[in-house]
Write a protein that holds these residues in place. Structure first.
Motif, PDB file in Angstrom:
ATOM      1  N   LEU A   1      37.908   0.178   6.917  1.00  0.00           N
ATOM      2  CA  LEU A   1      37.359  -0.516   8.088  1.00  0.00           C
ATOM      3  C   LEU A   1      38.113  -1.814   8.380  1.00  0.00           C
ATOM      4  CD1 LEU A   1      34.976  -0.057  10.014  1.00  0.00           C
ATOM      5  CD2 LEU A   1      33.614  -1.507   8.546  1.00  0.00           C
TER       6      LEU A   1
ATOM      7  N   LEU B   1      27.388  17.374   7.611  1.00  0.00           N
ATOM      8  CA  LEU B   1      28.538  16.987   6.786  1.00  0.00           C
ATOM      9  C   LEU B   1      28.102  16.372   5.458  1.00  0.00           C
ATOM     10  CD1 LEU B   1      30.871  15.490   9.543  1.00  0.00           C
ATOM     11  CD2 LEU B   1      30.863  17.792   8.608  1.00  0.00           C
TER      12      LEU B   1
ATOM     13  N   MET C   1      36.535   4.139   1.514  1.00  0.00           N
ATOM     14  CA  MET C   1      36.308   4.412   2.937  1.00  0.00           C
ATOM     15  C   MET C   1      35.888   3.136   3.663  1.00  0.00           C
ATOM     16  SD  MET C   1      37.069   7.346   3.923  1.00  0.00           S
ATOM     17  CE  MET C   1      36.378   7.295   5.555  1.00  0.00           C
ATOM     18  N   PHE C   2      35.041   2.351   2.976  1.00  0.00           N
ATOM     19  CA  PHE C   2      34.571   1.114   3.607  1.00  0.00           C
ATOM     20  C   PHE C   2      35.737   0.155   3.832  1.00  0.00           C
ATOM     21  CE2 PHE C   2      31.575  -2.738   3.273  1.00  0.00           C
ATOM     22  CZ  PHE C   2      31.313  -2.676   4.630  1.00  0.00           C
TER      23      PHE C   2
ATOM     24  N   ARG D   1      42.147  16.847  11.862  1.00  0.00           N
ATOM     25  CA  ARG D   1      42.637  18.220  11.651  1.00  0.00           C
ATOM     26  C   ARG D   1      42.606  19.035  12.930  1.00  0.00           C
ATOM     27  NH1 ARG D   1      39.843  17.859   6.888  1.00  0.00           N
ATOM     28  NH2 ARG D   1      38.022  18.863   7.774  1.00  0.00           N
TER      29      ARG D   1
ATOM     30  N   PHE E   1      29.498   7.046   4.060  1.00  0.00           N
ATOM     31  CA  PHE E   1      30.964   7.116   4.120  1.00  0.00           C
ATOM     32  C   PHE E   1      31.489   8.512   3.808  1.00  0.00           C
ATOM     33  CE2 PHE E   1      30.244   2.554   3.753  1.00  0.00           C
ATOM     34  CZ  PHE E   1      30.881   2.177   4.917  1.00  0.00           C
TER      35      PHE E   1
ATOM     36  N   GLU F   1      38.411   5.020  15.634  1.00  0.00           N
ATOM     37  CA  GLU F   1      39.855   4.870  15.406  1.00  0.00           C
ATOM     38  C   GLU F   1      40.506   6.215  15.098  1.00  0.00           C
ATOM     39  OE1 GLU F   1      42.233   2.042  15.404  1.00  0.00           O
ATOM     40  OE2 GLU F   1      40.653   1.727  16.854  1.00  0.00           O
TER      41      GLU F   1
ATOM     42  N   ASP G   1      24.738  13.438   3.882  1.00  0.00           N
ATOM     43  CA  ASP G   1      23.750  12.417   4.252  1.00  0.00           C
ATOM     44  C   ASP G   1      24.172  11.040   3.743  1.00  0.00           C
ATOM     45  OD1 ASP G   1      23.375  12.951   1.603  1.00  0.00           O
ATOM     46  OD2 ASP G   1      21.195  12.749   1.665  1.00  0.00           O
ATOM     47  N   ARG G   2      25.348  10.942   3.114  1.00  0.00           N
ATOM     48  CA  ARG G   2      25.847   9.643   2.652  1.00  0.00           C
ATOM     49  C   ARG G   2      26.784   9.077   3.718  1.00  0.00           C
ATOM     50  NH1 ARG G   2      22.401   8.846  -1.345  1.00  0.00           N
ATOM     51  NH2 ARG G   2      23.635   6.998  -1.775  1.00  0.00           N
TER      52      ARG G   2
ATOM     53  N   ARG H   1      44.094  -4.101  20.201  1.00  0.00           N
ATOM     54  CA  ARG H   1      44.021  -3.424  21.507  1.00  0.00           C
ATOM     55  C   ARG H   1      43.081  -4.166  22.453  1.00  0.00           C
ATOM     56  NH1 ARG H   1      43.749   1.079  18.552  1.00  0.00           N
ATOM     57  NH2 ARG H   1      41.519   1.341  18.914  1.00  0.00           N
TER      58      ARG H   1
ATOM     59  N   LEU I   1      33.484   2.402  13.743  1.00  0.00           N
ATOM     60  CA  LEU I   1      34.878   2.115  14.049  1.00  0.00           C
ATOM     61  C   LEU I   1      35.811   3.105  13.354  1.00  0.00           C
ATOM     62  CD1 LEU I   1      36.598   0.196  15.675  1.00  0.00           C
ATOM     63  CD2 LEU I   1      36.822  -1.244  13.692  1.00  0.00           C
ATOM     64  N   ILE I   2      35.412   3.590  12.183  1.00  0.00           N
ATOM     65  CA  ILE I   2      36.238   4.578  11.473  1.00  0.00           C
ATOM     66  C   ILE I   2      36.383   5.833  12.340  1.00  0.00           C
ATOM     67  CG2 ILE I   2      36.330   6.085   9.435  1.00  0.00           C
ATOM     68  CD1 ILE I   2      34.919   3.879   7.864  1.00  0.00           C
TER      69      ILE I   2
ATOM     70  N   TYR J   1      32.383   8.685  -7.224  1.00  0.00           N
ATOM     71  CA  TYR J   1      31.767   8.616  -5.892  1.00  0.00           C
ATOM     72  C   TYR J   1      31.746   7.192  -5.329  1.00  0.00           C
ATOM     73  CZ  TYR J   1      28.246   8.416  -2.306  1.00  0.00           C
ATOM     74  OH  TYR J   1      27.595   8.150  -1.140  1.00  0.00           O
TER      75      TYR J   1
ATOM     76  N   PHE K   1      16.704  20.111   3.857  1.00  0.00           N
ATOM     77  CA  PHE K   1      17.916  19.758   3.112  1.00  0.00           C
ATOM     78  C   PHE K   1      18.608  21.030   2.606  1.00  0.00           C
ATOM     79  CE2 PHE K   1      20.418  17.760  -0.282  1.00  0.00           C
ATOM     80  CZ  PHE K   1      20.984  16.747   0.460  1.00  0.00           C
TER      81      PHE K   1
ATOM     82  N   ALA L   1      31.419   9.768   7.171  1.00  0.00           N
ATOM     83  CA  ALA L   1      32.515   9.182   7.953  1.00  0.00           C
ATOM     84  C   ALA L   1      33.836   9.860   7.615  1.00  0.00           C
ATOM     85  CB  ALA L   1      32.604   7.680   7.687  1.00  0.00           C
ATOM     86  N   SER L   2      34.118  10.048   6.309  1.00  0.00           N
ATOM     87  CA  SER L   2      35.408  10.639   5.939  1.00  0.00           C
ATOM     88  C   SER L   2      35.483  12.085   6.401  1.00  0.00           C
ATOM     89  CB  SER L   2      35.628  10.533   4.427  1.00  0.00           C
ATOM     90  OG  SER L   2      34.647  11.251   3.749  1.00  0.00           O
TER      91      SER L   2
ATOM     92  N   LEU M   1      26.768  23.825   4.705  1.00  0.00           N
ATOM     93  CA  LEU M   1      28.001  23.402   4.027  1.00  0.00           C
ATOM     94  C   LEU M   1      28.624  24.572   3.259  1.00  0.00           C
ATOM     95  CD1 LEU M   1      26.982  19.918   2.593  1.00  0.00           C
ATOM     96  CD2 LEU M   1      28.901  20.352   4.108  1.00  0.00           C
TER      97      LEU M   1
ATOM     98  N   MET N   1      35.893  12.131  10.185  1.00  0.00           N
ATOM     99  CA  MET N   1      37.237  11.634  10.495  1.00  0.00           C
ATOM    100  C   MET N   1      38.275  12.728  10.230  1.00  0.00           C
ATOM    101  SD  MET N   1      38.965   8.468   8.557  1.00  0.00           S
ATOM    102  CE  MET N   1      40.561   7.833   8.951  1.00  0.00           C
TER     103      MET N   1
ATOM    104  N   TYR O   1      41.117  -1.027  10.340  1.00  0.00           N
ATOM    105  CA  TYR O   1      40.779  -0.543  11.678  1.00  0.00           C
ATOM    106  C   TYR O   1      40.290  -1.677  12.574  1.00  0.00           C
ATOM    107  CZ  TYR O   1      41.333   4.347  10.384  1.00  0.00           C
ATOM    108  OH  TYR O   1      41.839   5.554  10.009  1.00  0.00           O
TER     109      TYR O   1
ATOM    110  N   ASP P   1      33.588   5.807  -1.988  1.00  0.00           N
ATOM    111  CA  ASP P   1      32.768   5.193  -0.938  1.00  0.00           C
ATOM    112  C   ASP P   1      33.353   3.829  -0.543  1.00  0.00           C
ATOM    113  OD1 ASP P   1      30.488   6.138   0.376  1.00  0.00           O
ATOM    114  OD2 ASP P   1      29.254   4.551  -0.503  1.00  0.00           O
TER     115      ASP P   1
ATOM    116  N   ALA Q   1      28.550   0.953   9.938  1.00  0.00           N
ATOM    117  CA  ALA Q   1      29.944   0.591   9.691  1.00  0.00           C
ATOM    118  C   ALA Q   1      30.920   1.727   9.977  1.00  0.00           C
ATOM    119  CB  ALA Q   1      30.100   0.127   8.246  1.00  0.00           C
TER     120      ALA Q   1
END
Lengths: 316, 318
Positions: free
Chosen positions: A213, B174, A209-210, B191, B179, B212, B176-177, A223, B208-209, A202, A95, B182-183, A102, B186, A216, A206, B205
């Motif tokens: 979906l 990036l 972001m969900f 970029r 979303f 797309e 370990d969580r 499509r 698809l993010i 946070y 980790f 995902a963000s 990062l 994405m 999308y 989160d 989940a």
């Protein structure tokens, strides 16, 4: 002889810890400094031995009463949990590598003022805020042996939330003011900075972001359902039937067909159940069978180091 | 999946020697099992709970293993075309022409066979891209996997004779969580305006993010995951999708290594066996129903009892 338990104390604990460190350092040194042939032999050997352990642990039938696998008085099930702990320790070290990656990438972006550098500044601000406030709040859990007493009524060190000098006691004993470590009282949610960052910032990001979906799914479905081929047409018709069959409106459309008559199978909810239960489920199970067998073959190939040329060039 | 390169009968294609070894292994395991569980061999529950499932998995393992061993002696095996994997040249070519990078997402998985298989595909894409000087950015959500991927990608550049071209920033952990990953992935896709986007590994989940996001920048997208619930999303949003056991056939397909292809033959034979078992089960169930062997609310009798015993052979082991 039962396999030694992990409940070591005093000198035994330190000897075991130093021994483990020594073995780990030895293997690391061997992998790092040895030539490629030796390195490969070490990796192949370690992979085989680790795989062999779990192979035996799975295939040898357990004892009926304890449901643990014991071979020649060696408890493989308990040993498995010890190996699991060791794997977690290794994962903990990696980790740090992730954090280094990062910091390295975002540090470079800021240093060279690349496009979007402000996002990297936001990363550092968020990262440091979470680390500082989480550690400041929770360090007692890890290092202060008296911490359980602070929150246990009846103990001499207990910090009574209703006490007159509660705030000063907290500050004295926990080295953290209430805005950093809000002692839970009367089942009220904590109101310290870490909780605010985690629950207030946070969690909401989160969820945001969900929620993307949902939009999308609509665009992807649009499509997929555009009728340009025969397959797309079948997909579209099936999707409409299933969607209608799931909602009261769809059931309303065909509720004039008798539920117990000869044609009851033509009601939308019946067709929906047929599509889901008789077509969709078997296909998913068939794919699952294939995936299961593929996973089995892949696991064998990894265990026996047969994945030649997939990860490292032959002979490297 | 497979077909022998030269036409020959099914029986002639069977690896008799290796199958004998496998049968020996099964017999040895049975002896060990009987010795270890000697006190329980008369207990029906013990056999049903702990033995039958293990015997089935062990048998399938031995079958696959025997074909792997056989392939070490045999010639190449034909593997049918898998469009998603054939598209590697197309995706790399497009990225090279457009002068844009490729992104390769390894998903949320840790150090397991799913992510290792995804890494193997990633390394193949990277090796192809190195030849054309095209950048491939690998993203992951597991720090353990990051350490492995970083080393393997670095090794690929070194093996291609271009160690100086390896950029540490091209393998990225990036978050370990779910979303947050995902963000971040994405944002990277948008970029960098990537020309091609690969998604192989364990997805939930966020599938698809990511797909797309790739669609928004007009990237060619190739995806593969053994997570069945995410396959429809990938089919809807990607140009190529690897389905089912094609996912695990990827390395055999890409490397054409006989040993790996041999395991595909073993998989297919195992599938044939399972299909035969299912067919037998269907026949037994039908016959039991027709002969009244499965009375409602009563214990099965006649063919129903045979069916009951047959199904117990395939109970998952505890």
């Amino acid at each position: 002889m039962q396999f030694p338990s992990l409940q070591l104390a005093g000198s035994e604990f330190w000897i075991a810890a130093l021994l483990a460190l020594g073995v780990a350092a030895g293997i690391l040194a061997l992998v790092h400094f040895a030539n490629n042939q030796v390195k490969r032999a070490v990796i192949v050997g370690c992979a085989f031995l680790a795989g062999l352990f779990y192979f035996l642990e799975f295939f040898i039938p357990p004892d009926l009463k304890s449901e643990e696998v014991i071979v020649l008085r060696w408890n493989l099930t308990q040993t498995g949990s010890i190996i699991g702990n060791a794997a977690q320790v290794i994962a903990g070290f990696t980790f740090l590598l992730g954090i280094y990656n990062l910091v390295h990438i975002h540090g470079n972006i800021i240093r060279r003022l690349r496009g979007g550098w402000i996002n990297s500044v936001a990363f550092f601000a968020a990262f440091l805020a979470m680390v500082v406030f989480a550690f400041w709040r929770d360090w007692q859990n890890w290092f202060d042996p008296l911490y359980p007493n602070y929150i246990t009524p009846g103990k001499p060190e207990f910090i009574d939330p209703k006490g007159a000098t509660f705030a000063s006691q907290v500050a004295d004993k926990l080295w953290a003011p209430l805005w950093v470590n809000d002692i839970v009282k009367d089942h009220k949610p904590r109101q310290d900075v870490y909780t605010l960052l985690f629950e207030g910032v946070y969690r909401n990001m989160d969820a945001t972001m969900f929620s993307i979906l949902a939009f999308y799914i609509v665009s992807a479905a649009y499509r997929a359902f555009r009728i340009r081929t025969r397959e797309a047409a079948v997909l579209m018709i099936t999707a409409v039937i299933v969607m209608l069959g799931q909602v009261p409106l769809g059931q309303f459309l065909t509720n004039w067909i008798p539920a117990d008559g000869f044609f009851h199978g033509l009601r939308l909810e019946e067709i929906n159940q047929f599509v889901l239960g008789q077509i969709n489920s078997p296909v998913q199970r068939a794919i699952g069978f294939g995936i299961g067998l593929g996973g089995l073959a892949m696991a064998l190939r990894i265990w026996l180091s047969l994945e030649r040329g997939s990860y490292f060039e032959e002979g490297s | 999946m497979e077909r022998s390169s030269a036409p020959q009968s099914f029986l002639a294609s069977l690896p008799v020697r290796e199958l004998s070894i496998a049968a020996g292994l099964v017999a040895a395991a049975a002896i060990v099992g009987l010795t270890v569980g000697a006190g329980y061999w008369k207990t029906t529950e013990y056999w049903q709970t702990f033995i039958f499932g293990r015997v089935l998995v062990f048998g399938l393992t031995a079958l696959v293993l025997s074909h792997i061993l056989h392939a070490r002696r045999g010639g190449p095996v034909f593997v049918r075309r898998i469009p998603g994997l054939t598209a590697v040249d197309e995706t790399v070519g497009r990225a090279t022409e457009m002068g844009r990078p490729i992104t390769f997402s390894l998903g949320l998985g840790g150090l397991d066979i799913i992510t290792l298989q995804a890494l193997a595909v990633a390394l193949h894409v990277i090796r192809t891209a190195i030849r054309f000087g095209t950048r491939v950015i690998v993203t992951l959500a597991d720090s353990t996997m990051y350490a492995v991927a970083d080393e393997a990608v670095r090794e690929s550049y070194a093996a291609a004779g271009r160690p100086e071209s390896y950029n540490v920033e091209d393998v990225r952990f990036l978050s370990d969580r779910q979303f947050a990953y995902a963000s971040s992935a994405m944002g990277l896709i948008l970029r960098e305006r990537v020309a091609s986007n690969y998604m192989f590994g364990r997805f939930f989940a966020e599938s698809l993010i990511l797909a797309e996001a790739g669609n928004q920048v007009g990237a060619i997208q190739v995806a593969g995951t053994p997570i069945i619930t995410q396959i429809p999303f990938f089919i809807a949003a990607c140009d190529y999708t690897i389905i089912g056991d094609e996912y695990y056939a990827a390395t055999a397909y890409l490397t054409r290594e006989p040993v790996l292809s041999g395991s595909l033959v073993g998989q297919d034979r195992s599938k044939m066996f399972l299909i035969a078992v299912m067919g037998l089960g269907v026949l037994l169930a039908t016959a039991a129903m027709l002969t009244g062997g499965l009375p409602v609310g009563e214990a099965p009798s006649g063919l129903g009892a045979v069916l009951d015993g047959f199904s117990r052979l395939f109970t998952e082991a505890k």
